[in-house]
Design an enzyme around this catalytic site. Structure first.
Site, mmCIF file in Angstrom:
data_model
loop_
_atom_site.group_PDB
_atom_site.id
_atom_site.type_symbol
_atom_site.label_atom_id
_atom_site.label_comp_id
_atom_site.label_asym_id
_atom_site.label_seq_id
_atom_site.Cartn_x
_atom_site.Cartn_y
_atom_site.Cartn_z
ATOM 1 N N SER A 1 36.500 35.163 33.728
ATOM 2 C CA SER A 1 35.317 35.123 32.872
ATOM 3 C C SER A 1 35.347 36.334 31.945
ATOM 4 O O SER A 1 35.963 37.362 32.278
ATOM 5 C CB SER A 1 34.040 35.163 33.726
ATOM 6 N N TYR B 1 29.680 39.622 40.153
ATOM 7 C CA TYR B 1 30.420 38.559 39.465
ATOM 8 C C TYR B 1 31.449 39.172 38.515
ATOM 9 O O TYR B 1 32.617 38.773 38.496
ATOM 10 C CB TYR B 1 29.459 37.642 38.701
#
Length: 252
Positions: free
Chosen positions: A138, A148
């Site tokens: 990501s 994350y």
């Protein structure tokens, strides 16, 4: 005939990888937790593209399920030429309020599982002298965004190293770093469409992300950042840490 194994294949970016690889003639091993969704996808892709689709139900937060996928990857009679490590999920950004067991599962699915699956796949790929590993990361890997961002940073760092180590031996390892992408990822966090706090121009389509990822992997690139706007954003975040921090607060 190439066989591709895709984790998190039942929806979103994983489903799109399955579709685009099937369109290229690859047989598929579809891995996810939802058997019903996998069976439906396998039937659909098999009928449209005339490829073999194997279903493997596994929850990659569970070691014994990871072992099932490892066993499939190391099967010498059914070699896997393409591994797509896509399985994942999101958590709220407020680490201090998250359940620590959820955080441990998050770490296992995003880091330990792709590490183990990549290790298993590499044995056969290096012996044959060719193979592809695609790790879905990501743009959060390049900005401070709770755990994350931390797990995706590991994915990018590992992929960069592995591509440098194995590309000369025929195995390309690519980290795909999409930005906000239209899938059910945010819905699983309880956020209805339009309530993610993200401007419309920042959204990507899964087909664009996957198409660019496969092209970059074919070119031997270690990192794929779909779309010019996210390439600019990542470059700006590296040069301006304060901007990166502000970007990280956008969306959920």
């Amino acid at each position: 005939m190439t066989t591709a194994l895709i984790t998190g294949a039942s929806s979103g970016i994983g489903e799109e990888f399955a579709r685009q690889l099937a369109a290229r003639g690859a047989d598929l091993v579809l891995v996810a937790r939802d058997r019903e969704a996998l069976d439906a996808l396998a039937a659909r892709l098999g009928a449209v593209y005339r490829v073999d689709c194997e279903v493997l139900v596994a929850d990659l937060a569970k070691p014994r399920h990871v072992s099932k996928v490892v066993d499939r990857l190391v099967d010498p009679d059914r070699p896997v030429e393409v591994l797509v490590n896509n399985a994942g999920f999101g958590l709220p950004l407020a680490f201090e309020r998250n359940d620590i067991q959820d955080e441990a599962r998050h770490l296992a699915v995003h880091v330990e599982a792709p590490m183990r699956l990549s290790h298993a796949a590499l044995e056969g790929m290096l012996a044959r002298g060719h193979g592809r590993i695609v790790n879905v990361a990501s743009v959060a890997a390049f900005i401070p965004r709770s755990t994350y961002g931390a797990v995706k940073s590991w994915v990018v760092s590992f992929s960069r190293w592995a591509n440098g180590a194995y590309r000369s031996r025929g195995v390309v390892v690519t980290a795909v770093c999409p930005g906000f992408t239209h899938t059910n990822f945010h819905a699983r966090l309880g956020l209805p469409p339009g309530q993610e706090g993200v401007p419309s121009f920042m959204w990507l389509d899964a087909s664009t992300v996957v198409g660019q990822a496969l092209r970059d992997c074919a070119r031997g690139r270690a990192v794929s950042i779909p779309s010019l706007r996210y390439e600019v954003m990542v470059a700006a975040a590296r040069l301006l840490p304060g901007l990166a921090t502000r970007i990280a607060r956008r969306g959920r």
